[in-house]
Design a protein around this motif. Structure first.
Motif, PDB file in Angstrom:
ATOM      1  N   HIS A 116       0.564  -1.067  -0.001  1.00 40.71           N
ATOM      2  CA  HIS A 116      -0.196  -0.029  -0.105  1.00 40.71           C
ATOM      3  C   HIS A 116       1.011   1.218  -0.105  1.00 40.71           C
ATOM      4  O   HIS A 116       1.745   1.382   0.996  1.00 40.71           O
ATOM      5  CB  HIS A 116      -1.000  -0.062   1.184  1.00 40.71           C
ATOM      6  CG  HIS A 116      -2.116   0.916   1.121  1.00 40.71           C
ATOM      7  ND1 HIS A 116      -2.683   1.321   2.491  1.00 40.71           N
ATOM      8  CD2 HIS A 116      -2.512   1.981  -0.014  1.00 40.71           C
ATOM      9  CE1 HIS A 116      -3.430   2.505   1.887  1.00 40.71           C
ATOM     10  NE2 HIS A 116      -3.543   2.737   0.916  1.00 40.71           N
ATOM     11  N   SER A 117       0.836   2.079  -1.101  1.00 37.95           N
ATOM     12  CA  SER A 117       1.750   2.970  -1.118  1.00 37.95           C
ATOM     13  C   SER A 117       1.037   4.260  -1.895  1.00 37.95           C
ATOM     14  O   SER A 117       0.088   4.192  -2.649  1.00 37.95           O
ATOM     15  CB  SER A 117       2.992   2.739  -1.941  1.00 37.95           C
ATOM     16  OG  SER A 117       3.724   1.779  -1.344  1.00 37.95           O
ATOM     17  N   LEU A 118       1.488   5.311  -1.746  1.00 35.92           N
ATOM     18  CA  LEU A 118       1.337   6.569  -2.531  1.00 35.92           C
ATOM     19  C   LEU A 118       2.559   7.146  -3.161  1.00 35.92           C
ATOM     20  O   LEU A 118       3.414   7.375  -2.941  1.00 35.92           O
ATOM     21  CB  LEU A 118       1.006   7.822  -1.302  1.00 35.92           C
ATOM     22  CG  LEU A 118      -0.048   8.951  -2.142  1.00 35.92           C
ATOM     23  CD1 LEU A 118      -1.295   8.405  -2.617  1.00 35.92           C
ATOM     24  CD2 LEU A 118      -0.020   9.895  -1.088  1.00 35.92           C
ATOM     25  N   HIS A 119       2.264   6.921  -4.589  1.00 31.34           N
ATOM     26  CA  HIS A 119       3.411   7.340  -5.660  1.00 31.34           C
ATOM     27  C   HIS A 119       3.215   8.700  -6.362  1.00 31.34           C
ATOM     28  O   HIS A 119       2.164   9.162  -6.944  1.00 31.34           O
ATOM     29  CB  HIS A 119       3.469   6.392  -6.674  1.00 31.34           C
ATOM     30  CG  HIS A 119       3.469   4.763  -6.301  1.00 31.34           C
ATOM     31  ND1 HIS A 119       4.954   4.531  -5.502  1.00 31.34           N
ATOM     32  CD2 HIS A 119       2.857   3.827  -6.194  1.00 31.34           C
ATOM     33  CE1 HIS A 119       4.870   3.336  -5.196  1.00 31.34           C
ATOM     34  NE2 HIS A 119       3.373   2.893  -5.604  1.00 31.34           N
ATOM     35  N   PHE A 120       4.223   9.487  -6.044  1.00 32.40           N
ATOM     36  CA  PHE A 120       4.155  10.999  -6.756  1.00 32.40           C
ATOM     37  C   PHE A 120       5.026  10.616  -8.025  1.00 32.40           C
ATOM     38  O   PHE A 120       6.265  10.353  -8.161  1.00 32.40           O
ATOM     39  CB  PHE A 120       4.821  12.029  -5.867  1.00 32.40           C
ATOM     40  CG  PHE A 120       3.881  12.216  -4.734  1.00 32.40           C
ATOM     41  CD1 PHE A 120       3.075  13.399  -4.484  1.00 32.40           C
ATOM     42  CD2 PHE A 120       4.192  11.774  -3.556  1.00 32.40           C
ATOM     43  CE1 PHE A 120       2.287  13.705  -3.692  1.00 32.40           C
ATOM     44  CE2 PHE A 120       3.172  12.081  -2.519  1.00 32.40           C
ATOM     45  CZ  PHE A 120       2.318  13.072  -2.534  1.00 32.40           C
ATOM     46  N   TYR A 121       4.387  11.186  -9.130  1.00 37.50           N
ATOM     47  CA  TYR A 121       5.312  11.181 -10.257  1.00 37.50           C
ATOM     48  C   TYR A 121       5.843  12.675 -10.724  1.00 37.50           C
ATOM     49  O   TYR A 121       5.074  13.675 -10.578  1.00 37.50           O
ATOM     50  CB  TYR A 121       4.645  10.861 -11.441  1.00 37.50           C
ATOM     51  CG  TYR A 121       5.110  11.153 -12.904  1.00 37.50           C
ATOM     52  CD1 TYR A 121       6.248  10.376 -13.467  1.00 37.50           C
ATOM     53  CD2 TYR A 121       4.675  12.075 -13.785  1.00 37.50           C
ATOM     54  CE1 TYR A 121       6.821  10.680 -14.553  1.00 37.50           C
ATOM     55  CE2 TYR A 121       5.336  12.091 -15.021  1.00 37.50           C
ATOM     56  CZ  TYR A 121       6.494  11.393 -15.508  1.00 37.50           C
ATOM     57  OH  TYR A 121       6.941  11.779 -16.531  1.00 37.50           O
ATOM     58  N   LEU A 122       7.302  12.808 -10.560  1.00 39.43           N
ATOM     59  CA  LEU A 122       7.741  14.276 -10.548  1.00 39.43           C
ATOM     60  C   LEU A 122       8.808  14.240 -11.775  1.00 39.43           C
ATOM     61  O   LEU A 122      10.064  13.729 -11.767  1.00 39.43           O
ATOM     62  CB  LEU A 122       8.738  14.309  -9.266  1.00 39.43           C
ATOM     63  CG  LEU A 122       9.388  15.754  -9.152  1.00 39.43           C
ATOM     64  CD1 LEU A 122       8.246  16.779  -9.201  1.00 39.43           C
ATOM     65  CD2 LEU A 122       9.962  15.551  -7.784  1.00 39.43           C
ATOM     66  N   PRO A 123       8.484  14.692 -12.875  1.00 39.51           N
ATOM     67  CA  PRO A 123       9.591  14.893 -14.235  1.00 39.51           C
ATOM     68  C   PRO A 123      10.536  15.782 -13.969  1.00 39.51           C
ATOM     69  O   PRO A 123      10.355  16.871 -13.161  1.00 39.51           O
ATOM     70  CB  PRO A 123       8.445  15.256 -15.345  1.00 39.51           C
ATOM     71  CG  PRO A 123       7.389  15.752 -14.606  1.00 39.51           C
ATOM     72  CD  PRO A 123       7.189  15.098 -13.372  1.00 39.51           C
ATOM     73  N   ARG A 124      11.708  15.685 -14.466  1.00 39.31           N
ATOM     74  CA  ARG A 124      12.762  16.598 -14.468  1.00 39.31           C
ATOM     75  C   ARG A 124      12.359  18.025 -14.988  1.00 39.31           C
ATOM     76  O   ARG A 124      12.827  18.997 -14.280  1.00 39.31           O
ATOM     77  CB  ARG A 124      13.898  16.058 -15.358  1.00 39.31           C
ATOM     78  CG  ARG A 124      14.843  17.078 -15.660  1.00 39.31           C
ATOM     79  CD  ARG A 124      15.410  18.068 -14.613  1.00 39.31           C
ATOM     80  NE  ARG A 124      16.343  17.053 -13.644  1.00 39.31           N
ATOM     81  CZ  ARG A 124      16.975  17.751 -12.593  1.00 39.31           C
ATOM     82  NH1 ARG A 124      16.928  19.109 -12.487  1.00 39.31           N
ATOM     83  NH2 ARG A 124      17.442  17.035 -11.641  1.00 39.31           N
ATOM     84  N   SER A 125      11.457  18.095 -15.833  1.00 43.12           N
ATOM     85  CA  SER A 125      10.961  19.271 -16.270  1.00 43.12           C
ATOM     86  C   SER A 125      10.186  20.002 -15.413  1.00 43.12           C
ATOM     87  O   SER A 125      10.363  21.396 -15.278  1.00 43.12           O
ATOM     88  CB  SER A 125      10.135  19.143 -17.665  1.00 43.12           C
ATOM     89  OG  SER A 125       8.992  18.355 -17.382  1.00 43.12           O
ATOM     90  N   SER A 126       9.545  19.558 -14.266  1.00 44.63           N
ATOM     91  CA  SER A 126       8.756  20.412 -13.353  1.00 44.63           C
ATOM     92  C   SER A 126       9.872  20.959 -12.325  1.00 44.63           C
ATOM     93  O   SER A 126       9.674  21.792 -11.861  1.00 44.63           O
ATOM     94  CB  SER A 126       7.803  19.417 -12.640  1.00 44.63           C
ATOM     95  OG  SER A 126       8.514  18.461 -11.839  1.00 44.63           O
ATOM     96  N   LEU A 127      10.847  20.130 -12.205  1.00 42.42           N
ATOM     97  CA  LEU A 127      12.066  20.773 -11.038  1.00 42.42           C
ATOM     98  C   LEU A 127      12.691  21.572 -11.877  1.00 42.42           C
ATOM     99  O   LEU A 127      13.052  22.784 -11.195  1.00 42.42           O
ATOM    100  CB  LEU A 127      12.963  19.498 -11.133  1.00 42.42           C
ATOM    101  CG  LEU A 127      12.533  18.310 -10.223  1.00 42.42           C
ATOM    102  CD1 LEU A 127      13.642  17.368 -10.038  1.00 42.42           C
ATOM    103  CD2 LEU A 127      12.027  18.727  -8.647  1.00 42.42           C
TER     104      LEU A 127
END
Length: 309
Positions: A106-117
């Motif tokens: 059971h997890s919560l996954h955040f997707y974070l692309p380099r372009s957003s950083l």
């Protein structure tokens, strides 16, 4: 590398889930998709996970249950480690991380692309954010991620009740925190504490009133004034004491009060008319703001003891 995201069908395939999980998505930074997805399987079939897909992006994972003796590997390196509930793990999608699924998860996954950083650094007039640390099996005690995750879990489980301004704000807060806590982001310019000009605030209220359904994104609202989403949120709060998504809820309640003076209009219809998902959602928000239920307030306003529905 082609960006395909890590949400929806991609997560379903990676974890061999029976159904596509619900995801919340924002595009407030360079139109890059930042997403969050809750995943859970209490009786998984033992097997290796699928492929995340090679991308210039990260998956920041908040674990919601213990997963002892987890076998995980990337680029030929394999370890076994105990995953702890409440810990945050960072995975670099360029390294193609995978693990063996043989216990409930059971997890919560955040997707974070380099372009957003890169977008956050650009808005902050700061140097490019460094690579995020993604050492295999190393978890972080991050109360900020737990707080943001807890708020978003409620929205994931009741997506009809979450307006886009709330989703955008929470995801922007997540991305900014990740850039600071893990990427070493340092603000290049002093953050202004000033508010919006009177004409800007008036226009912002007009836009919120015209979109009580909550489809307007934070980026679209900020673009009305040529501001970034993060700057606009800070300036709006400095002017009103509220964040844009909180103000939207106040505006809904304000309009609902006006409609409740019409004796023959049912509360269920008023709830939908002002943008709430249903009467239950309306009652919860109204009661929190006003201190009494809509029915009680209406009886007092109309001077009647009749029950309302």
């Amino acid at each position: 590398m082609k960006l395909t995201g890590f949400y929806g069908q991609t997560v379903k395939r990676f974890l061999h889930l029976e159904h596509e999980p619900v995801s919340l998505i924002t595009r407030s930074l360079r139109n890059a998709e930042i997403a969050v997805t809750e995943t859970r399987d209490d009786a998984p079939v033992p097997r290796s996970s699928g492929e995340m897909g090679l991308q210039d992006a990260y998956v920041v994972s908040l674990k919601l249950n213990d997963y002892p003796n987890c076998e995980i590997w990337e680029r030929g390196n394999t370890i076994k480690t105990d995953i702890r509930a409440g810990a945050t793990y960072v995975y670099d999608m360029k390294k193609d991380p995978r693990f063996f699924i043989n216990k409930p998860f059971h997890s919560l996954h955040f997707y974070l692309p380099r372009s957003s950083l890169d977008g956050i650094a650009e808005q902050s007039a700061a140097p490019r954010v460094a690579e995020l640390p993604s050492q295999l099996g190393v978890g972080h005690d991050d109360p900020v991620i737990r707080h943001i995750g807890g708020a978003l879990l409620q929205a994931l489980r009741r997506p009809a009740e979450a307006n886009q301004l709330f989703i955008d704000y929470m995801m922007l807060a997540f991305a900014t925190h990740a850039a600071q806590a893990y990427g070493g982001l340092r603000w290049g310019v002093k953050v202004s504490r000033g508010g919006l000009a009177p004409w800007q605030l008036k226009r912002a209220y007009e836009k919120l009133d015209a979109d009580l359904g909550g489809t307007l994104s934070l980026q679209q609202l900020a673009a009305e004034f040529g501001l970034s989403a993060s700057y606009f949120s800070r300036a709006f709060r400095a002017s009103t004491g509220l964040l844009p998504h909180q103000c939207l809820l106040h505006q809904r309640v304000k309009v609902a009060m006006q409609l409740m003076t019409l004796r023959d209009l049912p509360l269920s219809e008023i709830a939908i008319a002002v943008g709430f998902a249903n009467q239950s959602h309306f009652t919860k928000v109204f009661s929190a703001q006003v201190g009494v239920s809509p029915a009680t307030w209406r009886r007092g306003s109309l001077g009647t003891g009749e029950s309302e529905n």
